[in-house]
Write a protein that holds these residues in place. Structure first.
Motif, short mmCIF file in Angstrom:
data_model
loop_
_atom_site.label_atom_id
_atom_site.label_comp_id
_atom_site.label_asym_id
_atom_site.label_seq_id
_atom_site.Cartn_x
_atom_site.Cartn_y
_atom_site.Cartn_z
N ASN A 167 -9.18 30.00 32.97
CA ASN A 167 -8.19 30.71 32.16
C ASN A 167 -6.85 30.00 32.29
OD1 ASN A 167 -7.09 31.52 34.66
ND2 ASN A 167 -6.62 33.56 33.91
N VAL A 168 -5.83 30.55 31.65
CA VAL A 168 -4.49 30.01 31.74
C VAL A 168 -3.54 31.13 32.12
CG1 VAL A 168 -2.61 28.84 30.56
CG2 VAL A 168 -4.96 28.26 29.99
N VAL A 169 -2.78 30.93 33.20
CA VAL A 169 -1.75 31.87 33.62
C VAL A 169 -0.40 31.17 33.50
CG1 VAL A 169 -0.87 33.32 35.48
CG2 VAL A 169 -3.35 33.00 35.20
N ILE A 170 0.54 31.82 32.83
CA ILE A 170 1.88 31.24 32.67
C ILE A 170 2.88 32.07 33.46
CG2 ILE A 170 3.73 30.75 31.02
CD1 ILE A 170 1.61 30.27 28.90
N THR A 171 3.57 31.41 34.38
CA THR A 171 4.56 32.10 35.21
C THR A 171 5.88 31.34 35.15
OG1 THR A 171 4.25 30.89 37.30
CG2 THR A 171 2.66 32.63 36.80
N SER A 172 6.88 31.92 35.78
CA SER A 172 8.13 31.17 35.94
C SER A 172 7.87 29.98 36.87
CB SER A 172 9.22 32.08 36.51
OG SER A 172 8.79 32.68 37.73
N LEU A 173 8.74 28.99 36.79
CA LEU A 173 8.54 27.76 37.56
C LEU A 173 9.19 27.88 38.93
CD1 LEU A 173 7.59 24.81 37.76
CD2 LEU A 173 9.76 24.14 36.66
N PHE A 187 4.28 35.74 33.03
CA PHE A 187 4.50 36.06 31.63
C PHE A 187 3.19 36.35 30.89
CE2 PHE A 187 7.96 33.13 32.87
CZ PHE A 187 9.05 33.97 32.65
N VAL A 188 2.19 35.52 31.13
CA VAL A 188 0.93 35.64 30.39
C VAL A 188 -0.23 35.32 31.33
CG1 VAL A 188 -0.48 34.72 28.52
CG2 VAL A 188 1.98 34.98 28.19
N TYR A 216 5.59 27.41 34.51
CA TYR A 216 4.44 26.91 35.28
C TYR A 216 3.17 27.46 34.66
CZ TYR A 216 1.43 26.16 39.42
OH TYR A 216 0.44 25.78 40.29
N PHE A 217 2.15 26.63 34.55
CA PHE A 217 0.85 27.12 34.09
C PHE A 217 -0.24 26.68 35.06
CE2 PHE A 217 1.34 22.99 32.05
CZ PHE A 217 0.07 22.43 32.07
#
Length: 235
Positions: A167-173, A187-188, A216-217
């Protein structure tokens, strides 16, 4: 209030309203029952409903006056599909997994034509397609916000030949660009997708504009698959 006033004024107003509200409730309940069943369950429910309607109309039209027994049969024939569908939808009959219900069917998801695409072909790193259609491994991902929707919408293509879930997780860096780490804010988080399938993902509560310039992903179950993303505009 005399009977004449009731029959000439009250009933012509109240009765149609009651009938309309009853019809709306029945239609809404039937629609919910269809959506919260599987394809096979919805087809079965539709067949039973059609049979019940035909039987009810046939019996009612053939009788000048219905007695209590025939009236009870009509009510049962009309209510049976609704009761059966509601019982299946509520899990009282059978065991229907949430992901198998029609309400989760993917054609309901609309993916913008310009949605960015990211893929996974192994458990080491993500890849992005080049102009020749080859998926090139990368740890950077530049994304232009969609012009069709404000929501975060991207296509995650799991082409892992082993069928492994990603999967793909998008967060702050967090950390630095050279040594990226997940930040404090997520975020996602797309669902896990088995290898060999293509699945669009649309987040309904985050937009591309909500992301910082860099983020960050990462794959939730393969931490080595990570990188730094950047939101860029067309200019």
């Amino acid at each position: 209030m005399n009977d004449d006033f009731r029959s000439r004024v009250i009933m012509p107003i109240v009765l149609p309203i009651v009938v309309l509200l009853t019809m709306a409730a029945i239609i809404g309940a039937m629609a919910a029952s269809f959506l919260w069943n599987t394809n096979a369950g919805a087809l079965m429910l539709a067949a039973v409903a059609a049979g019940g309607i035909l039987f009810t109309v046939s019996l009612a039209s053939s009788q000048d006056r219905l007695g209590k027994v025939r009236g009870s049969v009509l009510v049962f024939a009309a209510a049976l599909p609704l009761a059966a569908g509601g019982a299946i939808a509520a899990g009282l009959i059978g065991d229907v997994a949430d992901e198998d219900r029609k309400i989760n069917v993917e054609p309901l998801i609309v993916v913008p034509d310009d949605a960015p695409v990211i893929a996974a072909e192994n458990s080491v790193e993500f890849c992005l397609y080049d102009d020749g259609g080859e998926c090139v491994p990368t740890d950077t991902w530049e994304v232009e916000p969609s012009v069709e929707t404000d929501q975060i919408a991207f296509v995650f293509d799991n082409i892992d030949p082993d069928g492994t879930e990603h999967n793909v997780v998008i967060t702050s860096l967090g950390g630095t660009e050279d040594d990226p780490q997940p930040g404090d804010e997520t975020f996602v988080a797309s669902p896990l997708i088995p290898g060999g399938t293509e699945d669009p993902f649309i987040s309904d509560d985050v937009t591309w504009d909500d992301l910082p310039d860099q983020w960050y992903f990462v794959c939730a179950i393969h931490p080595a698959m990570d990188g730094v993303g950047t939101v860029v505009d067309e200019a």
